[in-house]
Design an enzyme around this catalytic site. Structure first.
Site: not given
Ligand code: HEM
Ligand SMILES: [Ca+2]
Length: 783
Positions: A295, A540
């Site tokens: 984030h 994820h």
């Molecule tokens: C804890 C639960 C998590 C939830 C509910 C969650 C949910 C989400 C959602 C809704 C998105 C936006 C998807 C899109 O529209 O493209 C996202 C993006 C992303 N998530 Fe997660 N995520 C979680 C955990 C993680 C973890 C643990 C990591 C990495 C170790 C991660 C890395 C990322 C990355 C790199 C993006 C792209 C962000 C961007 O550039 O917009 N997420 N995630």
């Protein structure tokens, strides 16, 4: 052979033979190649050189895209125990000479004028149509019980500046399309980024950088001495490979055959399975910290209505697609098969998906679409402090502190007025953060709380040590220290457990003794599209569907909660025992291993808002990769020097069986899917393709960030003194937790905060133990 003789022979090979081989090959193209044209792959037979000829640099293959380009020759070289390539082009596909020859063929002025005119007309038309469409209630998501609403809350970073830059990005994209249609620029030039001299109709305002500032700017501008916008908020993602857009500029990739790719949901339901595979060593804190890092550095800016409302691309929450006349230009909804094993029972046909806005190039040139990042690309805690002055001032309190909500003696982040949570019932809490996404899951809110408290802890100590400092000085010095602490935890604790020892060594990611001399003003720190849409989303797969809240005082488990009940519902933070208990739970509970299994809390029920179904994050990841024009998995295997898959049967049988049901050709596989199918690298938790993409990203964060905490005063205007740096390097996440817990139930902490508390050698120790060292802030007293 005597040692002397050996050294002599080695010298002759390296200094004389290697360059000769290279020179000969540069003129003789008879070495072995496989494949054709763009896909030709060069096999190099000679043993690797120790030094690169012709001013080449020996780099990991992922950092030299030219080596996969047909006709280029990049001899192999030794790189700290692995084979790299001699690179002559830097991180670009094109050589200097190609740049020079392109510069000399100026584009016809008439073509430029027409492209500008056409582009303005097209933008006007699109904006007008979109405004009319958005009048229709079906076109926006306003109902907070809709699963798309939670998705929107997770990604929205709308403001007037983003909207105006986004329109500029479209304007320049349309101009590129027009120039391409008129054959004023070639497809190759577009893909190789040889468009520096193509002035577009929109020029983004440039930041004014005064003399080097001791503190990082809030928006990340003015870091690189010559490219002041590198890494700044609202600039474009960079890429490791040119994009794969079916029209060369923005349209979503097609299969190799030219047919549409299988729907992202079809791929997700065939390949991304549900099941629990706990990790033997890493805990859930590792997962949670990963999302916290993500984030900070990546937040794609999604198209919205002018007031920031979410666009809907489906009818009635996914019952069907909208008719074409009501479909917004930024829509790329995901089709659900009628016999879908999950959504089928609810008769859903459509998952909402809105594309990412396009960022205009800082030099006003036109080109293919590069998506816009709503965070500063650097790991600088922008999600804590904000990326704009206005946001920061709304978060700051008197005395150099950050605002808090003091809830019966416990400091929590301030309550927000914005609609950022799903519940607005009396007593419900919803918290502010620098990026407005701190409530996404409660374990993330816990980290925001710990960092907010750490800021105030350090600020109070600095202010006591330096009574003459005004509140601004206290604030900026504290922010500088927190950024350094955070970077140190990433490089010293988190990355080694992610990437394993060899990758850390190859990419020189380990903290050094004293200052690091690795600053390279040529290194662009911007996030790559491949990192943000695929590799870093390995996370994820490691999320567990349930979070266990222990109760040490009662000697058992207090409750186990499904994660979908913890998203945008952070009210539990107000319970006196909750923060301590959750911190203990995150240390104790294993994360999941990285594999093509994703909990149904993310792939079926995410943001369900009371409905029997939510959205599918796996499908969204796949679609996001396509939205950003990320090439297929095989192309990245080639980039990092692995053999490509030419037949599905080369995958393990279980994966092969599933892949074959959805993809036509191994060359169609999406990067996120292929990466999850890989076995981890030794000592790492992810496979080689993700490891290379992530290591490259953090290498550029280190080498391309003037303010990186380890860089000394010769390059870094905000450098620490050697003794201060020594203190920073004592910081661990375990110390941060101990110093900022409530101390009601958490009294001891495993020293390695990302490893399971039940691992031998990592048993919790009392928080005041010297096994968890502390930073001595007296080193920050001004003489
Ligand atoms: C804890 C639960 C998590 C939830 C509910 C969650 C949910 C989400 C959602 C809704 C998105 C936006 C998807 C899109 O529209 O493209 C996202 C993006 C992303 N998530 Fe997660 N995520 C979680 C955990 C993680 C973890 C643990 C990591 C990495 C170790 C991660 C890395 C990322 C990355 C790199 C993006 C792209 C962000 C961007 O550039 O917009 N997420 N995630
Ligand atoms: Ca940032």
């Amino acid at each position: 052979m005597s040692l002397y003789n050996f050294i002599l022979r080695l010298f002759v090979y390296v200094v004389v033979v290697c360059p000769v081989i290279v020179f000969a090959h540069a003129h003789d193209k008879s070495y072995v190649t496989h494949g054709q044209g763009h896909n030709a792959h060069v096999h190099i037979k000679e043993p690797p050189c120790s030094t690169c000829p012709r001013h080449g640099h020996c780099v990991p293959k992922v950092q030299c895209p030219a080596h996969v380009r047909s006709g280029s020759y990049n001899p192999a070289c030794h790189l700290d125990g692995v084979v790299g390539v001699c690179c002559f082009t830097g991180r670009s596909h094109a050589t200097e000479s190609e740049h020079r020859s392109r510069a000399s063929t100026a584009i016809n002025i008439e073509d430029v004028k027409v492209s500008h005119r056409q582009s303005r007309l097209k933008l006007e038309d699109w904006v007008m149509t979109a405004a009319e469409q958005l009048q229709h209630s079906m076109m926006t998501v306003t109902n907070s019980t809709s699963p798309s609403f939670g998705h929107h809350l997770s990604v929205v970073s709308h403001d007037a500046r983003a909207a105006s830059l986004g329109r500029g990005g479209l304007l320049n994209l349309f101009a590129a399309q027009e120039l391409k249609a008129r054959q004023a620029i070639s497809e190759d030039d577009l893909l190789l980024g040889l468009t520096e001299n193509t002035d577009g109709p929109f020029c983004p305002p440039q930041p004014t950088c005064v003399a080097p500032n001791r503190y990082r700017s809030i928006g990340g501008e003015c870091n690189n001495p010559t490219s002041s916008t590198w890494g700044a908020v609202l600039t474009g993602y960079e890429r490791l490979l040119p994009p794969d857009y079916s029209d060369g500029t923005w349209a979503i990739r097609t299969a190799k055959s030219g047919a549409p790719l299988p729907s992202a949901r079809t791929v997700s339901s065939a390949l991304v399975l549900e099941g629990s595979h706990p990790h033997p060593t890493h805990n859930l804190m590792f997962m949670q910290f990963g999302q916290f890092i993500a984030h900070d550095i990546s937040a794609g800016v999604i198209f919205t209505a002018d007031n920031g409302t979410a666009i809907s691309c489906c009818m009635n929450d996914g019952e069907d697609f909208l008719p074409p006349e009501l479909t917004h230009f930024a829509c790329a909804p995901i089709a659900i098969d009628a016999d879908d094993q999950f959504y089928g029972q609810f008769r859903r046909k459509c998952i909402n998906f809105v594309r990412t806005q396009i960022a205009p190039a800082h030099d006003c040139s036109v080109g293919y679409a590069k998506q816009m990042n709503g965070a500063t690309h650097y790991p600088d805690l922008s999600h804590l402090y904000g990326s704009t002055e206005e946001k920061l001032s709304s978060l700051r309190d008197a005395g150099g502190l950050l605002k808090v909500f003091n809830d019966y003696g416990r400091d929590l982040p301030p309550l927000t007025e914005r609609k950022e949570c799903l519940s607005a019932k009396e007593g419900a809490a919803c918290f502010e953060s620098g990026d407005n996404h701190g409530n996404q899951i409660i374990s993330l809110t816990v980290l925001h709380t710990i960092f907010t408290r750490e800021h105030n802890r350090v600020a109070r100590a600095l202010s006591a040590l330096n009574p003459t400092w005004d509140e601004d000085r206290v604030f900026w010095e504290t922010r500088r220290i927190l950024q350094a602490e955070f970077q140190h935890m990433i490089y010293n604790e988190w990355l080694p457990l992610l990437l394993g020892p060899q990758t850390i060594k190859t990419f020189a990611l380990s903290p050094s003794e004293g200052y690091s001399s690795s600053y390279d003003p040529q290194a662009n720190p911007s996030i790559s599209a491949e990192f943000s849409t695929a590799a870093m989303r390995f996370g994820h797969s490691v999320v567990d569907g349930r979070i266990t809240i222990p109760s040490p005082n009662m000697g058992g488990i207090y409750e186990t909660i499904s994660i979908q009940e913890l998203m945008f519902q952070p009210t539990r933070m107000r319970l006196r025992h909750f923060l301590d208990r959750l911190l203990i739970g995150l240390s104790t509970q294993p994360m999941q291993i990285v594999d093509p299994y994703v909990t149904e809390g993310l792939s079926r029920y995410m943001f369900h808002g009371g409905n029997p179904y939510g959205v599918d994050l796996a499908a969204i990841n796949i679609q996001r990769g396509r939205d950003h024009g990320v090439q297929s998995y095989n192309q990245y295997r080639k980039l990092i020097g692995l053999d490509i898959f030419t037949d599905f049967q080369q995958f393990p049988p279980n994966a092969a069986k599933r892949l074959i049901t959805v993809y036509e050709n191994p060359d169609d596989i999406d990067l996120w899917v292929g990466g999850l199918l890989e076995e981890p690298v030794e000592g790492a938790i992810i496979g080689p393709t993700f490891a290379n993409i992530i290591a490259d990203q953090f290498a550029r964060h280190k080498h391309g960030d003037r303010y990186f905490y380890e860089h000394g005063p010769d390059v870094n205007p905000g450098a620490f003194t050697p003794s201060q740096l020594e203190e920073i390097k004592k910081v661990t996440l375990a110390r941060l937790i101990c110093d900022n817990r409530d101390g009601i139930e958490l009294v001891s902490q495993p020293p390695q905060a990302f490893l399971r508390a039940d691992l031998p050698g990592n048993e919790p120790v009392p928080c005041d133990s010297t096994i968890i060292p502390s930073m001595d802030l007296s080193k920050f007293k001004e003489d």
